[in-house]
Scaffold this motif. Structure first.
Motif, PDB file in Angstrom:
ATOM      1  N   TYR A  69       1.045  -1.173   0.104  1.00 42.43           N
ATOM      2  CA  TYR A  69      -0.114  -0.142  -0.041  1.00 42.43           C
ATOM      3  C   TYR A  69       0.868   1.313  -0.065  1.00 42.43           C
ATOM      4  N   ASP A  70       0.755   2.209  -0.666  1.00 38.72           N
ATOM      5  CA  ASP A  70       1.216   3.411  -0.924  1.00 38.72           C
ATOM      6  C   ASP A  70       0.340   4.464  -0.630  1.00 38.72           C
ATOM      7  N   ALA A  71       0.649   5.843   0.018  1.00 38.00           N
ATOM      8  CA  ALA A  71      -0.010   6.666  -0.018  1.00 38.00           C
ATOM      9  C   ALA A  71       0.530   7.799  -0.392  1.00 38.00           C
ATOM     10  N   HIS A  72       0.065   8.665  -1.320  1.00 39.60           N
ATOM     11  CA  HIS A  72       0.450   9.696  -1.890  1.00 39.60           C
ATOM     12  C   HIS A  72      -0.397  11.178  -1.808  1.00 39.60           C
ATOM     13  N   ALA A  73       0.182  12.395  -1.679  1.00 39.06           N
ATOM     14  CA  ALA A  73      -0.562  13.506  -1.898  1.00 39.06           C
ATOM     15  C   ALA A  73      -1.031  14.069  -3.314  1.00 39.06           C
ATOM     16  N   SER A  74      -2.058  14.406  -3.383  1.00 41.84           N
ATOM     17  CA  SER A  74      -2.238  14.714  -4.825  1.00 41.84           C
ATOM     18  C   SER A  74      -3.283  16.055  -4.582  1.00 41.84           C
ATOM     19  N   GLU A  75      -3.679  16.375  -5.734  1.00 44.44           N
ATOM     20  CA  GLU A  75      -4.586  17.654  -5.761  1.00 44.44           C
ATOM     21  C   GLU A  75      -6.053  17.362  -5.196  1.00 44.44           C
ATOM     22  N   ARG A  76      -6.353  16.008  -5.356  1.00 43.61           N
ATOM     23  CA  ARG A  76      -7.479  15.502  -4.746  1.00 43.61           C
ATOM     24  C   ARG A  76      -7.678  15.084  -3.387  1.00 43.61           C
ATOM     25  N   GLY A  77      -6.421  15.148  -2.632  1.00 46.47           N
ATOM     26  CA  GLY A  77      -6.342  14.667  -1.418  1.00 46.47           C
ATOM     27  C   GLY A  77      -5.077  13.509  -1.485  1.00 46.47           C
ATOM     28  N   VAL A  78      -5.375  12.638  -0.458  1.00 48.17           N
ATOM     29  CA  VAL A  78      -4.589  11.510  -0.169  1.00 48.17           C
ATOM     30  C   VAL A  78      -4.910  10.402  -0.948  1.00 48.17           C
ATOM     31  N   VAL A  79      -4.140   9.797  -1.901  1.00 46.43           N
ATOM     32  CA  VAL A  79      -4.433   8.729  -2.880  1.00 46.43           C
ATOM     33  C   VAL A  79      -3.872   7.585  -2.551  1.00 46.43           C
ATOM     34  N   MET A  80      -4.358   6.239  -2.396  1.00 49.44           N
ATOM     35  CA  MET A  80      -3.929   5.257  -1.830  1.00 49.44           C
ATOM     36  C   MET A  80      -3.717   4.138  -3.060  1.00 49.44           C
ATOM     37  N   THR A  81      -2.694   3.694  -3.129  1.00 44.86           N
ATOM     38  CA  THR A  81      -2.381   2.470  -4.175  1.00 44.86           C
ATOM     39  C   THR A  81      -2.037   1.122  -3.799  1.00 44.86           C
ATOM     40  N   THR A  82      -2.685   0.150  -4.320  1.00 39.24           N
ATOM     41  CA  THR A  82      -2.462  -1.163  -3.653  1.00 39.24           C
ATOM     42  C   THR A  82      -1.908  -1.860  -4.742  1.00 39.24           C
ATOM     43  N   ARG A  83      -1.001  -2.875  -4.296  1.00 36.77           N
ATOM     44  CA  ARG A  83      -0.521  -3.899  -5.350  1.00 36.77           C
ATOM     45  C   ARG A  83      -0.431  -5.205  -4.753  1.00 36.77           C
ATOM     46  N   MET A  84      -1.054  -6.393  -5.461  1.00 37.38           N
ATOM     47  CA  MET A  84      -0.658  -7.690  -4.999  1.00 37.38           C
ATOM     48  C   MET A  84      -0.029  -8.586  -5.866  1.00 37.38           C
ATOM     49  N   LYS A  85       0.829  -9.216  -5.441  1.00 43.66           N
ATOM     50  CA  LYS A  85       1.804 -10.186  -6.151  1.00 43.66           C
ATOM     51  C   LYS A  85       1.202 -11.583  -5.923  1.00 43.66           C
ATOM     52  N   LEU A  86       0.549 -12.171  -7.006  1.00 46.97           N
ATOM     53  CA  LEU A  86       0.082 -13.504  -6.632  1.00 46.97           C
ATOM     54  C   LEU A  86       1.094 -14.564  -6.689  1.00 46.97           C
ATOM     55  N   ARG A  87       0.924 -15.686  -5.989  1.00 43.64           N
ATOM     56  CA  ARG A  87       2.051 -16.681  -5.842  1.00 43.64           C
ATOM     57  C   ARG A  87       1.982 -17.532  -7.095  1.00 43.64           C
TER      58      ARG A  87
END
Length: 87
Positions: A69-87
């Protein structure tokens, strides 16, 4: 930076070796969901049978590797990005 678990030291070293970003995250979290599923399975075997819905969730966790999970600041507010690595 806090890192716990198998290979966490190597992951932290790799992250710290990355070049500086023009948009660094405010926060980053990484979970080993496969390991989490194993631990929850051990806990449930010690406490009794698990409801079928929870067993499905634990089986899903075991099919996934690291979730980030990554949280970044943007013009819209805080944006969360999620990445999953399947086994």
């Amino acid at each position: 930076m806090l890192a716990i678990g198998k290979d966490s030291e190597a992951r932290v070293k790799a992250l710290l070796a990355e070049p500086a970003s023009s948009d660094p995250p405010l926060m980053m979290m990484a979970y080993d969901m496969h390991r989490f599923g194993e631990l929850m399975g051990q806990l449930s075997s010690a406490t009794g049978p698990m409801p079928s819905e929870m067993q499905m969730v634990m089986d899903f966790y075991k099919s996934v590797g690291v979730v980030t999970y990554d949280a970044h600041a943007s013009e819209r507010g805080v944006v969360m990005t999620t990445r999953m690595k399947l086994r």
